[in-house]
Every structure is written in structure tokens, then in C-alpha cells.
Design a protein around this motif. Structure first.
Motif, mmCIF file in Angstrom:
data_model
loop_
_atom_site.group_PDB
_atom_site.id
_atom_site.type_symbol
_atom_site.label_atom_id
_atom_site.label_comp_id
_atom_site.label_asym_id
_atom_site.label_seq_id
_atom_site.Cartn_x
_atom_site.Cartn_y
_atom_site.Cartn_z
ATOM 1 N N ILE A 18 -3.402 -10.772 -6.731
ATOM 2 C CA ILE A 18 -2.802 -10.354 -8.000
ATOM 3 C C ILE A 18 -3.781 -10.571 -9.141
ATOM 4 O O ILE A 18 -3.926 -9.736 -10.022
ATOM 5 N N ALA B 77 1.904 -0.397 -10.856
ATOM 6 C CA ALA B 77 0.691 -0.706 -10.098
ATOM 7 C C ALA B 77 0.855 -1.990 -9.291
ATOM 8 O O ALA B 77 0.446 -2.060 -8.131
ATOM 9 N N PHE B 78 1.470 -3.000 -9.896
ATOM 10 C CA PHE B 78 1.558 -4.309 -9.231
ATOM 11 C C PHE B 78 2.752 -4.426 -8.290
ATOM 12 O O PHE B 78 2.732 -5.246 -7.368
ATOM 13 N N MET B 81 2.312 -4.078 -4.408
ATOM 14 C CA MET B 81 1.512 -5.184 -3.883
ATOM 15 C C MET B 81 2.360 -6.456 -3.784
ATOM 16 O O MET B 81 2.322 -7.146 -2.762
ATOM 17 N N CYS B 116 -3.053 -0.680 -6.096
ATOM 18 C CA CYS B 116 -3.033 -1.451 -7.340
ATOM 19 C C CYS B 116 -4.382 -1.363 -8.063
ATOM 20 O O CYS B 116 -4.439 -1.049 -9.253
#
Lengths: 191, 430
Positions: A18, B77-78, B81, B116
Motif C-alpha cells: 500500500i 485504485a487502492f 489491492m 493500483c
């Protein structure tokens, strides 16, 4: 390795996964928030990228740079490009340097495309880092057509809006006159 | 009664081949045996589903949703993930024994990482090269191979680093040798070793037997930046080494279709020899002789030396394991080629003739081996080698059409006779 420690490792890996794109987001937001705005005169093209989709490639008038400073540069060498605003409000390349500059934050990192000396002057072709403007896939080819039409019919100025701070740069928009390229395309569709 | 064996039982009882008691035993055996096909189908479909969704997300992202506000785009985008990470956590913590969960969530997360990074660089119009994107993506995805022991993650990873090497070494300008590829490749080898030790017969392991040598063959050419003639030597030693890896006991015990190293090593050597059976290469090599001192500045020469040494170590191991009599022409093909290559610097015509003879002998060797092993595949491979040799010579010899025609007819008859003999032998054996 037992289940719990594997799980903790996974959590760590997830945080790294992340944080890498998140750092990119943060750095770009900082340039947008704190950097100065510069406008660069452009000439676009239209290729595509398998992962990130369609984009318009930009070329800039300021990528061709002449200077009396004849220090030698290598092809493909990284370079810091210092800029300021010209009388017409558009950005001008002022100076090149191998090291980050102190005392002035209006510079970004680019690359030397070609370099030669003539008549006591250095003629340098630069490669700016903000040369891709991503667009909705249906818009990118039409954007180019609209762009050429605007140039031919009205001779309107086309330019890129960028934010620049301490070596970093973010491309915010591409405009024809006062209108964003994205809006020009949706308008031209309604014609 | 879905199994063919069970369906055949009544017929066998009727024909008096087995008793009813035996039939009942056979039926009980198959019914009580745990059915693995269901679990395998679930695994395949789970993985396929995850990959399709992941690829779909990448494509949807590539559309560029420019009407959405930036904040929403960043969340989009995140999100995949993070969902992928949660799925992996769940699979690791709760579904430890179920492979399908691990493989599917690892595959999905791996692709979602790419999505991402791509989307973030799209949002900020970051121009970076695709190779930079691949580099980061593969680095962030690699831990999934080990944390979830995921072979699908390993496939995506090996394919990804191969693509990365091709971008850097072949398509980007200026191209250069992708040294990082070798580091990336080394990082996945422990997983491959783990597969061989723990799941020697699994389909995942077999895929690796093919994918790894294929990746090596594709990327080795990226070394050819200066002295491209030397790449023939490097490739030949690579094929020689792959072939010798395929001769290790572990691989020899497998069916040929599982032995990617052996097949690709042999096929690569034969194709290279066929290319070198034309005179253009030897003319060029003879011409290059005057620049031979430049070779020592080129990375290709060191690559060739390293690969030849590597192949020789494996040859030495093979000799030590069995004995010298079991070594055949195919095992030392790379050494023979080395000799032909070096002599080609001084006597190109002789080398050209040697190569042609070598291909012919190889063809005969495979035909003979096919006969001995009663293997139609190997037999026809040998015949194909000879056919390919004749086709190549068809184009550049000044032989009359009658001779060339007669050669084809002879080989055609050879195909018939050889196949017929094996089939006949098989028939008489039963």
C-alpha cells in the motif's frame, strides 16, 4: 514458520504494497499543493500503453534550448532544469544543472536527448518528464484531431499546465486556449 | 457409475472374466476412494476466476475515467489491492489447508497491485517507462509466492520478469542488458526447489519445468548488444545445459512431456543447427575473424564461457552418476558445436559441411532411439529433423530438381516404413 508469524509477515508486506503507491500519491499531491504553476507550449501525438491505457504524448517548444554556456553534456544524462515565467506568461528554460539547485524551487528533473556545439553556442534537446497526458480511451484519438483543428483554424495557443517544486513536476491539464483538452473533446462530440 | 471401469463391470461379469464378488470389490474400492477431481476443478476455476477478475480490473482502469473526481479515482485504485490483501489474510489465517483460497487470492492480489500502480501513475500523468512499472510491480508481488506458497503468483512473476527483461533488452531505446532479471529469477528459485521437493508430480511443478527454461531462452538474447555472432555460441551452450538438466535423475524419471528442459534443450539445438546449416553465418564469421580481439570487450564472450562451464559441470555430474558409455552425442552436442564454431573462424566451408552432417546424424540418432524405446514421438522427431534439413538444402543447393525430388520421396518412404515397423511390432507384442 508458524501460521501467526506468516500472517504478521503478510500484514507487513501488505503495508509495503500500500505504501509504495501511497507515497507516489503523497509526493504528487505535495507538488500540486505547494509547487508553482507553469504553462508550457505544446505539440501532441497519440499512442497507447498496455496497462495505463490511452494517452496523448506532448512535446514542448521549450525542449529545444540554446545557451552560451558550453559545458559538455552526455546523451541520456539526467539534468535539473531551472525555469521562470516569460513576458507572455509561458515557462522559459533558464539554466541547466547536474545538481539540485538551492535558493530556488522552480526546477524539475529531465533528461538530455541530444547535445551539440555550434557557433560558440550549445544547442540542447531536452526530454521533459511530464509528457504523457492520460485520457479516456474514446477521447484520446479525438483529442488529437480537435487539437490539430484548433491549431489550423484559429491558431489558438495549446499548452500544458504543470506544477513544479524542487525537482518534481506534475502535469495537471492540457489546454487549447482557455479550455481543457478533455472539455474540447466532449464539446466537439456534440457538434 | 461415472467411471469407465465401473461401467464396464457388467460386461466383464457376463463374459466370465471376473466374478460378481470381484466386481463388487472393485465397485466398493472406487466408491470409497476420495474423489480428487472435484477439488482439482475447484482449484482451476477458482484461479481462473481470480485471474479474469484481476485482468478485467486492469482493463477497466486503462479506460481512464476522466470524469471522476481525483479522490474517487484514488480510492478505486487502492480498493482492489486492499480487498486482495484481506482475501490473502483470510486464506492464510482461516483456510490454511485449502489451496484454492491461497492460489486464487494471491493471483488476484498480484494483478491488483499492478492495477493500483498503473492507476496512480495515470492519475498524476506520470510518464515512466513500462519497464519501471513492471520492476516495481514484480518486486511488490514476489512475497506472495512465499507467504502463500502460491505457484500462480510464481507464474505471474516469472512471466512478468521475462516481459520486463524483453522491454529493457529488446524494445526500449536505448536497450541494455537487464541484469536485474537474473536477480529476480534467482529470487523465485527457492520456490521452484520447494515444489520439486514437496510436490514433484504436481501440475504446478510441471508448468514450472516448462516456464523457467522458456523464460531463460527468451531473455538470453538481451545479452546480444555488441558481438551478436557470439550469441550463437551462448545459445548453444544454454541449450546444451538445459538438455543436461533434463538428464538429471529427477527429470529422467518423468514423462518426456513433463521434461521441458530436455525437450526445449534438444529442440533449440536442432533449430540453431538448421539456421547454421546455411552459409551466410559462416561467411560472416570468417569475415569477423579480423576483429576477434574486440570479442574480449563484449559481455557475450563471458556469457558464452559461463554457460559452457555450467553445461560442462552438469556433463561431469552425468558422467559421474552413470558411466561414460551412457553418454551420447546429444549430451556433448554443445562441445561439438564449440569445436565447429572455432574451426569456422579458419575453415568456414568445412564447418558448414560438418553442421549438415551433424544434423543428419542427429536425425538418425533420434530415429534409432525412437525404434529402441518404441516411441513414435521420438522416431518422428528424428524424421522431421532430416526432413527439415532437406527443406533447408532445397533452397540453397544447386542440385537438380530430380535429386531434390528423389530425396523427398526417400524420406517420405522412410516415414512410412519406420512408423509401420513400430506399429507392427506393437501389434505382435500384444
Amino acid at each position: 514458520m508458524n501460521k501467526l508469524s506468516l500472517f504478521y509477515l503478510l500484514v507487513m508486506v501488505a503495508l509495503i504494497q500500500i505504501s509504495v503507491p501511497a507515497i507516489t500519491v503523497y509526493q504528487n499531491e505535495m507538488v500540486l499543493y505547494k509547487g508553482s504553476e507553469f504553462l508550457f507550449k505544446t505539440i501532441p501525438l497519440d499512442p497507447s500503453d498496455p496497462f495505463r491505457g490511452k494517452y496523448v504524448t506532448l512535446r514542448f517548444e521549450e525542449e529545444e534550448f540554446e545557451t552560451l554556456d558550453t559545458s559538455l553534456w552526455q546523451r541520456n544524462e539526467s539534468v535539473y532544469i531551472l525555469i521562470d515565467k516569460g513576458v507572455d506568461g509561458f515557462a522559459r528554460v533558464k539554466r541547466l544543472s547536474r545538481k539540485p539547485m538551492s535558493g530556488n524551487s522552480n526546477y524539475f528533473k529531465g533528461r538530455i536527448k541530444s547535445f551539440y556545439l555550434a557557433d560558440g553556442k550549445a544547442i540542447i534537446s531536452l526530454d521533459f518528464p511530464f509528457k504523457r497526458y492520460y485520457m479516456k480511451e474514446s477521447k484520446a484519438p479525438r483529442a488529437e484531431a480537435a487539437f490539430e483543428r484548433a491549431l489550423r483554424d484559429s491558431g489558438q495557443q495549446t499548452f500544458a499546465v504543470t506544477h513544479i517544486k524542487n525537482g518534481k513536476s506534475v502535469l495537471v491539464d492540457v489546454k487549447i486556449g482557455e479550455i481543457s483538452l478533455k472539455d474540447v473533446v466532449s464539446e466537439s462530440k456534440n457538434d | 457409475m461415472s467411471k469407465p471401469v465401473l461401467r464396464a463391470l457388467p460386461e466383464l461379469i457376463e463374459a466370465g472374466i471376473i466374478s460378481e464378488e470381484n466386481a463388487e470389490k472393485i465397485k466398493q474400492y472406487y466408491l470409497s476412494r476420495p474423489d480428487k477431481s472435484g477439488a482439482r476443478a475447484l482449484l482451476v476455476f477458482g484461479i481462473l476466476g481470480a485471474i479474469l477478475i484481476g485482468l478485467g480490473i486492469i482493463l477497466i482502469i486503462a479506460h481512464n475515467w476522466d470524469q471522476l473526481p481525483k479522490f474517487i479515482k484514488i480510492i478505486i485504485a487502492f480498493l482492489p489491492m486492499i480487498l486482495g490483501q484481506l482475501a490473502c489474510g483470510w486464506a492464510l489465517y482461516k483456510k490454511t489447508e485449502q489451496r484454492v483460497w491461497k492460489e486464487a487470492s494471491a493471483a488476484f492480489l498480484f494483478l491488483a497491485i499492478g492495477a493500483c500502480i498503473s492507476m496512480v501513475s495515470q492519475i498524476y500523468n506520470i510518464p515512466g517507462k513500462i519497464s519501471d512499472l513492471m520492476f516495481l510491480w514484480m518486486l511488490l508481488g514476489l512475497p506472495l509466492v512465499y507467504l502463500l506458497s502460491s505457484s500462480i503468483a510464481s507464474f505471474i512473476y516469472i512471466s512478468g520478469i521475462t516481459y520486463y527483461a524483453c522491454l529493457i533488452g529488446y524494445s526500449e531505446y536505448p536497450s541494455h542488458i537487464p541484469y536485474f532479471y537474473w536477480l529476480f529469477l534467482a529470487l523465485v528459485l527457492p520456490h521452484y526447489y520447494w515444489l520439486i521437493k514437496n510436490k514433484p508430480t504436481s501440475n504446478f511443478t510441471v508448468f514450472h519445468h516448462w516456464l523457467l527454461p522458456l523464460s531463460l531462452i527468451i531473455t538470453l538474447g538481451t545479452f546480444g548488444q555488441q558481438e551478436e555472432m557470439l550469441m550463437f555460441l551462448a545459445y548453444f551452450s544454454l541449450f546444451g545445459w538445459l538438455y543436461l538438466v533434463g538428464r538429471l535423475t529427477y527429470f529422467e524419471e518423468q514423462a518426456i512431456k513433463n521434461n521441458g528442459f530436455l525437450v526445449l534443450g534438444s529442440l533449440g539445438s536442432v533449430i540453431l543447427l538448421l539456421i547454421l546449416s546455411f552459409d551466410f553465418f559462416w561467411d560472416e564469421l570468417y569475415y569477423q575473424r579480423s576483429y576477434i580481439s574486440d570479442w574480449w570487450d563484449a559481455p557475450e564472450i563471458y556469457l558464452s564461457i559461463v554457460l559452457t562451464l555450467l553445461a560442462s559441470i552438469f556433463l561431469f555430474l552425468l558422467i559421474k552418476k552413470s558411466n561414460i558409455q551412457t553418454i551420447n552425442l546429444l549430451d556433448i552436442l554443445y562441445l561439438i558445436f564449440l569445436a565447429i564454431f572455432l574451426s569456422g573462424l579458419y575453415a568456414p566451408v568445412q564447418s558448414l559441411i560438418f553442421v549438415n552432417i551433424l544434423i543428419f546424424v542427429l536425425g538418425l540418432l533420434y530415429i534409432n532411439r525412437g525404434m529402441q524405446k518404441d516411441h513414435l514421438g521420438i522416431l518422428n522427431y528424428g524424421l522431421l529433423i532430416i526432413t527439415a534439413l532437406i527443406i533447408c538444402r532445397f533452397f540453397d543447393t544447386k542440385w537438380s530438381f530430380i535429386i531434390r525430388g528423389a530425396l523427398f520421396v526417400i524420406v517420405g518412404i522412410g516415414f512410412f516404413i519406420a512408423n509401420y515397423r513400430i506399429l507392427k511390432r506393437r501389434k505382435s507384442a500384444t
